[in-house]
Design an enzyme around this catalytic site. Structure first.
Site, mmCIF file in Angstrom:
data_model
loop_
_atom_site.group_PDB
_atom_site.id
_atom_site.type_symbol
_atom_site.label_atom_id
_atom_site.label_comp_id
_atom_site.label_asym_id
_atom_site.label_seq_id
_atom_site.Cartn_x
_atom_site.Cartn_y
_atom_site.Cartn_z
ATOM 1 N N TYR A 154 11.105 32.374 6.252
ATOM 2 C CA TYR A 154 10.277 31.388 6.976
ATOM 3 C C TYR A 154 9.264 30.746 6.024
ATOM 4 O O TYR A 154 9.131 29.520 5.976
ATOM 5 C CB TYR A 154 9.555 32.083 8.137
ATOM 6 C CG TYR A 154 8.695 31.172 8.980
ATOM 7 C CD1 TYR A 154 9.275 30.228 9.828
ATOM 8 C CD2 TYR A 154 7.306 31.247 8.939
ATOM 9 C CE1 TYR A 154 8.486 29.387 10.613
ATOM 10 C CE2 TYR A 154 6.512 30.423 9.727
ATOM 11 C CZ TYR A 154 7.103 29.497 10.566
ATOM 12 O OH TYR A 154 6.320 28.664 11.346
ATOM 13 N N SER A 212 2.981 25.193 8.305
ATOM 14 C CA SER A 212 2.417 26.474 8.783
ATOM 15 C C SER A 212 1.487 26.982 7.690
ATOM 16 O O SER A 212 1.631 26.592 6.522
ATOM 17 C CB SER A 212 3.556 27.480 9.000
ATOM 18 O OG SER A 212 3.051 28.789 9.163
HETATM 19 P P1 NDP Z 1 8.849 26.635 20.023
HETATM 20 O O1 NDP Z 1 9.910 27.629 19.769
HETATM 21 O O2 NDP Z 1 7.948 26.842 21.164
HETATM 22 O O3 NDP Z 1 9.488 25.173 20.076
HETATM 23 C C1 NDP Z 1 10.343 24.767 19.038
HETATM 24 C C2 NDP Z 1 10.933 23.416 19.368
HETATM 25 O O4 NDP Z 1 11.812 23.050 18.303
HETATM 26 C C3 NDP Z 1 11.752 23.447 20.639
HETATM 27 O O5 NDP Z 1 11.611 22.245 21.355
HETATM 28 C C4 NDP Z 1 13.174 23.597 20.115
HETATM 29 O O6 NDP Z 1 14.102 23.072 21.058
HETATM 30 C C5 NDP Z 1 13.085 22.740 18.848
HETATM 31 N N1 NDP Z 1 14.155 23.018 17.907
HETATM 32 C C6 NDP Z 1 14.493 24.193 17.341
HETATM 33 N N2 NDP Z 1 15.580 24.061 16.565
HETATM 34 C C7 NDP Z 1 15.932 22.738 16.648
HETATM 35 C C8 NDP Z 1 16.969 21.968 16.081
HETATM 36 N N3 NDP Z 1 17.884 22.516 15.272
HETATM 37 N N4 NDP Z 1 17.040 20.648 16.376
HETATM 38 C C9 NDP Z 1 16.126 20.085 17.205
HETATM 39 N N5 NDP Z 1 15.123 20.753 17.775
HETATM 40 C C10 NDP Z 1 15.021 22.074 17.489
HETATM 41 O O7 NDP Z 1 7.977 26.557 18.682
HETATM 42 P P2 NDP Z 1 6.468 26.084 18.419
HETATM 43 O O8 NDP Z 1 6.089 25.011 19.339
HETATM 44 O O9 NDP Z 1 5.650 27.288 18.303
HETATM 45 O O10 NDP Z 1 6.644 25.538 16.926
HETATM 46 C C11 NDP Z 1 6.774 24.172 16.601
HETATM 47 C C12 NDP Z 1 6.628 24.026 15.095
HETATM 48 O O11 NDP Z 1 5.371 24.566 14.683
HETATM 49 C C13 NDP Z 1 7.688 24.778 14.289
HETATM 50 O O12 NDP Z 1 8.062 24.004 13.171
HETATM 51 C C14 NDP Z 1 6.968 26.030 13.852
HETATM 52 O O13 NDP Z 1 7.518 26.595 12.672
HETATM 53 C C15 NDP Z 1 5.572 25.499 13.640
HETATM 54 N N6 NDP Z 1 4.535 26.519 13.703
HETATM 55 C C16 NDP Z 1 4.416 27.333 14.817
HETATM 56 C C17 NDP Z 1 3.451 28.317 14.827
HETATM 57 C C18 NDP Z 1 3.304 29.245 15.990
HETATM 58 O O14 NDP Z 1 2.530 30.234 15.871
HETATM 59 N N7 NDP Z 1 3.937 29.034 17.119
HETATM 60 C C19 NDP Z 1 2.519 28.502 13.697
HETATM 61 C C20 NDP Z 1 2.739 27.584 12.616
HETATM 62 C C21 NDP Z 1 3.701 26.637 12.627
HETATM 63 P P3 NDP Z 1 15.631 23.482 21.147
HETATM 64 O O15 NDP Z 1 15.719 24.947 20.856
HETATM 65 O O16 NDP Z 1 15.975 23.088 22.542
HETATM 66 O O17 NDP Z 1 16.337 22.637 20.139
#
Ligand code: NDP
Length: 263
Positions: free
Chosen positions: A159, A146
């Protein structure tokens, strides 16, 4: 990258059930890779795999909690069952969660949760899939960090600490595997249009009394392009790091924020 460049490659995308992970899984599959989509919510990863399969791509859903070492071992075993020993050629550590609160109101539990999913999950999955890549002399690890991994801001200390950890980890592992045909890079988006951002807007709205629309306007006012990044833009960067021509790019943090960090 032309469609088909990743034909024969095997990719694991953690957090592939929605948001950025879903877009990355789609992009890798479209480029010819067979893709394992992993996350905790079976219904979401099944739905993603159903869509990919309907388009004629090879994809499998494997439930996994990246903070649990046993669950990560099971992910490796399930991937090997489909692909044979050695597992994946490409690992995208995308699973993650966000949290915001002033540092003095950040509970130890919130801090630990951020470090566990964003940093430790990245470590566990990388450690699990790296040996196969090193043995074959080809591999790509892409960590979704990020802009919060490269800069500080108010109210996101847990975070940001977890994402700084991801970037430090990326650089160190990149150095360790540099002569093994494996690259390890980070992608650092600004705010992306995903369910995670929807949730952040809900939380800001709850805490400040602003509407979600006003909360979004506040965020967009700080972005030089006045917009959220699309998941497909992040997927494009991931894909470009996975191609043969990217073999010299190692240990880097690719920022996708419309110029926010510079302005
Ligand atoms: P979402 O919340 O839309 O999706 C997150 C995904 O991660 C889901 O599929 C969730 O599925 C999975 N996840 C969460 N915890 C776990 C776990 N313990 N084990 C396995 N899977 C897990 O997030 P984004 O798509 O927005 O974000 C994806 C990545 O990008 C993250 O690392 C985030 O920090 C990073 N990011 C996002 C930004 C944003 O503005 N959205 C900006 C910068 C970085 P489930 O809960 O079913 O496990």
């Amino acid at each position: 990258m032309s469609t088909g460049e990743l034909t024969g490659r095997r990719a694991v995308v953690t957090g592939g059930g929605r948001g950025i992970g879903e877009a990355v899984a789609r992009a890798l599959a479209r480029a010819g890779a067979s893709v394992v989509v992993a996350a905790r919510t079976a219904a979401e990863i099944d739905a993603v795999v159903e869509k990919l399969s309907a388009l004629g791509h090879q994809a499998w859903a494997i439930p996994c909690d990246v903070v649990d070492p046993d669950s990560v071992d099971e992910l490796v075993a399930a991937a090997e069952e489909r692909w044979g020993e050695g597992g994946a050629d490409i690992l995208v550590n995308n699973a993650g969660a966000a949290w915001s609160s002033p540092v003095l109101r950040t509970e130890l539990e919130d801090w630990n949760r951020m470090l566990a999913v964003n940093a430790t999950g990245t470590f566990l999955c990388t450690r699990a899939f790296l040996p196969g890549m090193m043995e074959r002399g080809w591999g790509r690890v892409v960590n979704i960090a990020s802009v919060a991994g490269l800069s500080g801001a108010r109210y996101i200390s847990a975070y940001a600490a977890s994402k700084h950890a991801v970037i430090g980890f990326t650089r160190c592992v990149a150095a360790e595997v540099a002569d093994k045909g494996v690259t390890v890079n980070a992608v650092c988006p600004g705010y992306v249009d995903t369910p995670m951002t929807d949730e952040s807007l809900r939380r800001i709205s709850e805490k400040t009394g602003l509407s979600e629309k006003e909360a979004l306007e506040l965020i967009l006012a700080r972005t030089p392009q006045g917009r959220l990044i699309e998941p497909a833009e992040v997927a494009h960067a991931v894909l470009s790091l996975c191609g043969a021509a990217a073999r010299g790019i190692n240990g880097q943090s690719i920022v996708i924020d419309g110029g926010e960090l510079l302005c």
